[in-house]
Enzyme design. Sequence first.
Site, PDB file in Angstrom:
ATOM      1  N   LYS A   1      40.691  17.526 -18.097  1.00 18.95           N
ATOM      2  CA  LYS A   1      41.754  16.942 -19.129  1.00 18.95           C
ATOM      3  C   LYS A   1      41.272  16.291 -20.222  1.00 18.95           C
ATOM      4  O   LYS A   1      42.398  16.106 -21.000  1.00 18.95           O
ATOM      5  CB  LYS A   1      42.970  16.956 -18.243  1.00 18.95           C
ATOM      6  CG  LYS A   1      42.962  18.246 -17.591  1.00 18.95           C
ATOM      7  CD  LYS A   1      44.225  17.082 -16.306  1.00 18.95           C
ATOM      8  CE  LYS A   1      44.842  18.047 -15.459  1.00 18.95           C
ATOM      9  NZ  LYS A   1      45.666  17.212 -14.099  1.00 18.95           N
TER      10      LYS A   1
ATOM     11  N   HIS B   1      15.571  11.296 -14.316  1.00 17.98           N
ATOM     12  CA  HIS B   1      15.532  11.485 -13.520  1.00 17.98           C
ATOM     13  C   HIS B   1      14.491  10.677 -12.360  1.00 17.98           C
ATOM     14  O   HIS B   1      13.449  11.199 -12.042  1.00 17.98           O
ATOM     15  CB  HIS B   1      15.489  12.771 -12.804  1.00 17.98           C
ATOM     16  CG  HIS B   1      15.769  14.027 -12.559  1.00 17.98           C
ATOM     17  ND1 HIS B   1      16.476  13.028 -11.341  1.00 17.98           N
ATOM     18  CD2 HIS B   1      15.715  15.131 -12.208  1.00 17.98           C
ATOM     19  CE1 HIS B   1      17.348  14.015 -10.284  1.00 17.98           C
ATOM     20  NE2 HIS B   1      16.475  15.436 -10.751  1.00 17.98           N
TER      21      HIS B   1
ATOM     22  N   ARG C   1      19.028  21.024  -5.835  1.00 21.66           N
ATOM     23  CA  ARG C   1      18.382  20.588  -5.139  1.00 21.66           C
ATOM     24  C   ARG C   1      18.930  19.009  -5.119  1.00 21.66           C
ATOM     25  O   ARG C   1      19.344  18.261  -4.104  1.00 21.66           O
ATOM     26  CB  ARG C   1      16.723  20.217  -5.518  1.00 21.66           C
ATOM     27  CG  ARG C   1      16.128  21.246  -5.197  1.00 21.66           C
ATOM     28  CD  ARG C   1      15.304  21.604  -5.978  1.00 21.66           C
ATOM     29  NE  ARG C   1      15.879  21.674  -7.406  1.00 21.66           N
ATOM     30  CZ  ARG C   1      16.056  23.804  -7.270  1.00 21.66           C
ATOM     31  NH1 ARG C   1      15.211  24.307  -6.686  1.00 21.66           N
ATOM     32  NH2 ARG C   1      16.766  24.026  -8.818  1.00 21.66           N
ATOM     33  N   THR C   2      19.347  18.182  -6.290  1.00 23.19           N
ATOM     34  CA  THR C   2      19.796  17.050  -6.798  1.00 23.19           C
ATOM     35  C   THR C   2      20.738  16.394  -5.517  1.00 23.19           C
ATOM     36  O   THR C   2      20.707  15.752  -4.724  1.00 23.19           O
ATOM     37  CB  THR C   2      19.013  16.566  -7.907  1.00 23.19           C
ATOM     38  OG1 THR C   2      18.072  17.119  -8.736  1.00 23.19           O
ATOM     39  CG2 THR C   2      19.486  15.237  -7.971  1.00 23.19           C
TER      40      THR C   2
ATOM     41  N   ARG D   1      25.347  13.059 -12.566  1.00 21.34           N
ATOM     42  CA  ARG D   1      24.458  13.097 -13.260  1.00 21.34           C
ATOM     43  C   ARG D   1      25.531  13.523 -14.306  1.00 21.34           C
ATOM     44  O   ARG D   1      26.261  14.334 -14.269  1.00 21.34           O
ATOM     45  CB  ARG D   1      24.543  14.935 -12.532  1.00 21.34           C
ATOM     46  CG  ARG D   1      23.983  16.214 -13.383  1.00 21.34           C
ATOM     47  CD  ARG D   1      22.509  17.050 -13.408  1.00 21.34           C
ATOM     48  NE  ARG D   1      21.909  16.640 -12.357  1.00 21.34           N
ATOM     49  CZ  ARG D   1      20.214  17.647 -11.978  1.00 21.34           C
ATOM     50  NH1 ARG D   1      20.695  18.362 -12.167  1.00 21.34           N
ATOM     51  NH2 ARG D   1      19.262  17.163 -11.777  1.00 21.34           N
TER      52      ARG D   1
END
Lengths: 442, 344
Positions: B109, B159, B81-82, B131
């Site tokens: 890496k 959030h 969704r986000t 995120r």
Amino acid sequence: MSEMLILNGRMVDPASGIDGPRDVLVRDGRIAAIEVPGGLASVANSLPVENQIDTTGMVVAPGLIDIHVHLREPGQTHKETIRTGTAAAAAGGFTTVVAMPNTTPVNDSVKSLRWMLDAARGPVVKLLAMPAATFGSLGLEITDFHELVKAGAVGFTDDGKPVLEDEVMRAALVAAAGLGVPVSQHAEDTRLTGGCSMNAGRVAFRLGLRGMPVEAEARIVERDLRLLREIERVERVRPHLHVQHVSTSRALHEIRRAKAEGLHVTCEATPHHFTLTDEAIGDYDTNAKMNPPLRAEADRHALIEGLLDGTVDCIATDHAPHASWEKEVEFERAANGITGLETALGLALRVLHREHGMELARVIALMSARPAEGIGLKDRGNLRVGSWADVVVFDAAAEWSFVVGESRSKSRNTPFDGAAMLGRVQATICEGRIVYRASGLS
Amino acid sequence: MTERAKRVATREAGAGLLSGTTADCSAYAAGSLLSVEHLSVADVAGILAMTARLERMDVAERARVLAGRTIALLFYESSTRTRTSFELAAKSLGATTTLVSDKSSSIEKGESLKDTGLTLRALGAEAIILRHPSSGAASLLARVTGLPVLNAGDGMHQHPSQALLDLRTILLRLGRDASTVDAKTLDGITVVITGDILHSRVARSDAMLLPRLGARVVLCGPAELLPESALGLGDGIEIERDFDRALAQADVVMMLRIQKERLAGFDLDLAEFIERYQLNAVRLAAAAAKTVVMPLILHPGPIIRGLEITGEVADGTQSAIEEQVGQGLAVRRALLVRALGVKA
């Protein structure tokens, strides 16, 4: 023969109970004479002026002793070296520091201890060390305490980690008791702190960080005290347990009770734990991340109370330098620890002396005579004739702000950049040598 | 007082984030949104007004708002969704987007968050949507890059765009004006948030935003998933362990998924959890019998049907779950415009 005169100061020596105007004669690294002002006039007349320090308006005290520092050498010299760390110590008024063993490799052998204490490392002040209590600080098998003490060990610790296993801790306490040195415990039940990066509580909840419960510290302290009782009863020896950087009201309470009961237990408190709370983390400031973590206000107050009532035996910094890139990462991944050698006296005087009314002589005792006692030093931590000429000269009334950019340490990880300090070191003398001098002192 | 001295004084006095004032966010580029704590009520009203304005625009006009601008999406955790709504929001405004995820990038890496952020900045990113599984990661990225950063979820912390889209969904479903708010807009409204509060950044953001607009927030869940320390999120928050009692007071009920990936070895009895906290038709009917209104049902997703919520309830008429997703697109457009400092 080298001589030095420290003139016109206010000598505060808790060990001998002196607090008053005294002149001090230093000869060949030792204190040769202490007289009321004028008493050393004949020496002064024959000594070149460059060998005389005018300390008018200053406090002249025993050089400070820090029994808990991380100097990172060998193996982590990008953070600090013995030379840079002890230079920071000198600037902070310290003349003796005790290096923790969590270097790379771990200091767990006579060979590594001798290497660390070798003059070739270039220590600026007196360097002592506590080697690891167990090989590799793995908590499994105790090191050769006997040989290590002969080589200069002043205690044993796996600092950074606890000695978790009962039987291993028991063996360490018994072995150390026979040698008259302390076992210094990092009291953290790591079974309760996995994945945790700060103190448990409301701030941790708000920040979404897993918190270390106060029980994690208390449980190890309680277990160690139980071992002390058992060993005294069964083995008929009297071990010395030293609890490092105590941070919770709960653990302090246990230590206070054990002292009343007569057990040989001592503990230290850090300036950051008696100055800051977990609110200092603010918006994930990794310079407020250390282990044990900053706690709640009630714990901070309990610590100050313990310092005032004598439950806390000494102040130690847990000076723990880290490179910027080890701190400029996600909070949970950031290295634990902050530097502390150059801010300890200024914070202790501000918080304990000014804000909580502790006498100056007691603050000095907590940073000199008491830690010396804790590790069995007789000729340091006091200003008696015959002792090493380890001296700090400071202006007890000076108010200033710490500027991290001016630090002697190789690292910059401190939450006290810009913080208000009380009392400024003007000169530090170690074994009769001036190892730090502020600009402006004649 | 110098800036540094002020900072230290603030630190020593305690951050004071709960005193009702907006937290200090002066260290971050304007337009950043890291936490709802950084938003004043007026900021929230401004974002809602912008959301409404952008929604009214026709498609072609909207596509000119951020034309020629570059936005990076940096995702260290999976998201449906986000991520999609931020990306579609940016594209609908005409911006160029690029997606970097922890898989298939130099993060694998060992490149640090700081260096990844500096690289994106060097490539022309004007804002970064992040995120990340670590709480506080968005603050770090905003500090080290100096760019506006939109926090699309950092660990268990915040959030904020989810809280704003929840707010807009609530306003619309309650028939209110969704283009503005003040400190009394949600007076008399009780929002019950139920389930895995401990691990939920959505719960924290909602519980810290909605009371400042007048709502009463009731947190509900077992002690293992809802410690008492949650009350420290701020004023206007209560804890009620009995879901049926909480539900009987609810105008809005938000269900949360149990975050198995963050349980960290803790063993939860799911059968017992379902028994006590699942939102199902029986429980809803029992609650409705005690009140006149049926509560509005929200869920930030992903939903686990049959666990915290049954399928019939999730798909039922009281559910606004799909609407939340749509409002996510709308609100995130406004956040992107705000981030880049564009007048629209």
